[in-house]
Motif scaffolding. Structure first.
Motif, PDB file in Angstrom:
ATOM      1  N   ALA A  10      -0.664   7.207  -8.470  1.00  0.00           N
ATOM      2  CA  ALA A  10      -0.070   6.057  -7.780  1.00  0.00           C
ATOM      3  C   ALA A  10       0.934   6.487  -6.724  1.00  0.00           C
ATOM      4  N   GLN A  11       1.522   7.657  -6.893  1.00  0.00           N
ATOM      5  CA  GLN A  11       2.483   8.152  -5.909  1.00  0.00           C
ATOM      6  C   GLN A  11       1.816   8.489  -4.579  1.00  0.00           C
ATOM      7  N   LEU A  12       0.515   8.660  -4.593  1.00  0.00           N
ATOM      8  CA  LEU A  12      -0.200   9.042  -3.364  1.00  0.00           C
ATOM      9  C   LEU A  12      -0.386   7.870  -2.409  1.00  0.00           C
ATOM     10  N   LEU A  13      -0.424   6.645  -2.935  1.00  0.00           N
ATOM     11  CA  LEU A  13      -0.719   5.469  -2.114  1.00  0.00           C
ATOM     12  C   LEU A  13       0.547   4.964  -1.432  1.00  0.00           C
ATOM     13  N   ASN A  14       0.459   4.752  -0.124  1.00  0.00           N
ATOM     14  CA  ASN A  14       1.612   4.259   0.639  1.00  0.00           C
ATOM     15  C   ASN A  14       1.850   2.787   0.306  1.00  0.00           C
TER      16      ASN A  14
ATOM     17  N   VAL B 128      -8.887   8.912  -6.560  1.00  0.00           N
ATOM     18  CA  VAL B 128      -8.586   8.765  -7.986  1.00  0.00           C
ATOM     19  C   VAL B 128      -9.800   9.153  -8.830  1.00  0.00           C
ATOM     20  N   LEU B 129     -10.950   8.634  -8.469  1.00  0.00           N
ATOM     21  CA  LEU B 129     -12.168   8.934  -9.222  1.00  0.00           C
ATOM     22  C   LEU B 129     -12.484  10.427  -9.174  1.00  0.00           C
TER      23      LEU B 129
ATOM     24  N   VAL C 251     -10.300  12.957  -8.711  1.00  0.00           N
ATOM     25  CA  VAL C 251      -9.315  13.682  -9.518  1.00  0.00           C
ATOM     26  C   VAL C 251      -9.617  13.528 -11.006  1.00  0.00           C
ATOM     27  N   LEU C 252      -9.950  12.305 -11.434  1.00  0.00           N
ATOM     28  CA  LEU C 252     -10.268  12.078 -12.843  1.00  0.00           C
ATOM     29  C   LEU C 252     -11.497  12.876 -13.266  1.00  0.00           C
ATOM     30  N   ALA C 253     -12.535  12.875 -12.447  1.00  0.00           N
ATOM     31  CA  ALA C 253     -13.767  13.590 -12.794  1.00  0.00           C
ATOM     32  C   ALA C 253     -13.509  15.082 -12.952  1.00  0.00           C
ATOM     33  N   VAL C 254     -12.808  15.668 -11.979  1.00  0.00           N
ATOM     34  CA  VAL C 254     -12.527  17.105 -12.044  1.00  0.00           C
ATOM     35  C   VAL C 254     -11.580  17.415 -13.200  1.00  0.00           C
ATOM     36  N   SER C 255     -10.593  16.547 -13.423  1.00  0.00           N
ATOM     37  CA  SER C 255      -9.633  16.764 -14.513  1.00  0.00           C
ATOM     38  C   SER C 255     -10.323  16.730 -15.868  1.00  0.00           C
TER      39      SER C 255
END
Length: 421
Positions: free
Chosen positions: A32-36, A375-376, A378-382
């Motif tokens: 969430a910190q990534l979104l302006n 987001v999707l 990052v979640l997939a790779v994580s």
């Protein structure tokens, strides 16, 4: 009444689901910190503000750890048994934390050296991270420049050490004249001592104001956080979980009354109210300044949020319907690999920003649609890396520790075995 906990292979109902929510909360806090926020509609801003409160998942981790790890101590105490086997305790704690944490930290150290990433006080921070002492000073607070969440590991290890010491005091104080009320009074006393020591830390160890801000990087941010973030204060979160564990053991000893309330769905109502209360509290605090709504400016709405989490954990094992909801298959799997998710996701984000997605930084993403795709990804790779970490690094060591523990003399009573316990 359905047994939700017990011997080897059994688990405490609700714990896996709560662990999964806490882990995903921390991940979405960073995402969430990534979104302006300044460029979004009011509705999106409200949702983003709520997601930014997901860092309270760290408090959940501490409450949950105290809750699970204290169980064999409580059973030994309430059943007039012996103090639990410390060799097994130490073996399990080391097996749970060291392999995954060391793999992540050593990789971070190597990447900083190989890629030439600027890192102030690099060797001191690395050494503190490797010795689990990073949380005692703001310079070393973040052991890695490229993997911020590793800060909490030293705090957790400190809590691992304090748990048996405090429980030993309980056993020694009451001897064979043990009572639940006396134990609760003892732990209330422990909480008061923690608050007193934490107050002294604030009075004596608050850093001077120069360069005390996130504007000065991670060390400046740690300087701003401390002493609100300190090992003694975080043991307060852990201790609330310990108290909840005692309540669970006490309820087990009053099985007839507990079963009656369970059949009427009373524990489902109580657990649901605790869970709803935690969500409402987070929602209400989403626009409040950091460290507000808490005692001694501790993070994560302490102790109110931790108490609500503990209330849910104390009632969920006796609930009829809540476990089926919160311990669903996806959450159970997320709980299993949650440690890997926690220690790897931020490194993935940092490297993606540095070498691939230039605007993937604080308030850098302008469009919601693009943010969702990130987001999707990052979640997939994580999830992929956390799965590999669990099965290739963490689980082999945990299995060997479990087998080694079986060869040790059995303690007077056994605790629960949860994913990542």
């Amino acid at each position: 009444m359905k047994q939700s906990f017990g011997g080897p292979g059994m688990h405490l109902a609700g714990a896996d689901g709560l662990r999964a929510v806490a882990c995903l909360g921390v991940i979405f806090h960073h995402l969430a910190q990534l979104l302006n926020m300044n460029l979004q509609t009011p509705a999106i801003q409200e949702i983003q503000s709520f997601l930014l409160m997901g860092n309270a998942g760290v408090s959940v981790f501490f409450v949950l750890s105290g809750y699970l790890l204290a169980l064999p101590f409580w059973r030994g105490y309430l059943e007039q048994g012996d103090f639990p086997q410390m060799k097994h305790y130490i073996l399990r704690r080391a097996a749970r934390i060291v392999p995954g944490y060391y793999a992540a930290l050593i990789l971070c150290i190597a990447l900083v050296l190989i890629l030439g990433i600027p890192s102030e006080s690099f060797w001191l921070r690395s050494l503190a991270g490797l010795t689990f002492t990073s949380g005692f000073h703001y310079v070393t607070f973040f052991p890695s420049e490229i993997n911020g969440p590793l800060w909490s590991i030293s705090f957790e290890v400190f809590s691992y050490l304090l748990l048996p010491l405090c429980m030993l005091g309980l056993f020694r104080l009451f001897g064979k004249r043990r009572s639940f009320k006396g134990a609760m009074g003892y732990w209330v006393g422990v909480m008061l001592v923690l608050l007193a020591v934490n107050q002294m830390i604030h009075m004596l160890l608050t850093p001077e104001p120069n360069m005390r801000s996130w504007d000065y990087g991670m060390i400046g941010g740690a300087k701003y956080w401390m002493p609100n973030y300190n090992p003694v204060g975080f043991f307060g979160h852990f201790a609330i979980g310990i108290i909840a564990s005692g309540v669970v053991c006490r309820l087990q000893s009053t099985e007839e009354r507990t079963a009656s309330l369970c059949k009427r769905g009373g524990f489902d109502v109580l657990g649901g109210l605790f869970l709803l209360g935690a969500v409402v509290l987070i929602w209400g605090a989403r626009h409040q300044p950091e460290f507000s709504w808490s005692i001694q400016h501790q993070p994560y709405l302490f102790p109110w949020f931790a108490l609500l989490v503990a209330g849910f954990l104390a009632t969920a094992p006796y609930s009829r319907w809540l476990p089926a909801i919160v311990d669903n298959g996806f959450f159970r799997y997320t709980a299993k690999i949650s440690f890997g998710l926690y220690i790897w996701h931020n490194l993935i984000m940092t490297l993606a920003n540095k070498y691939w997605i230039a605007d993937m930084h604080y308030f850098g993403i302008r469009e919601v649609g693009r943010w969702i795709w990130i987001v999707l990804g990052v979640l997939a790779v994580s999830y992929l890396i956390a799965t590999l970490s669990y099965y290739l690094i963490e689980k082999p060591v945990l299995d060997r520790a479990y087998l080694a523990g079986k060869r040790l003399p059995k303690p007077a009573s056994k605790g629960a075995k949860n994913a990542n316990a």
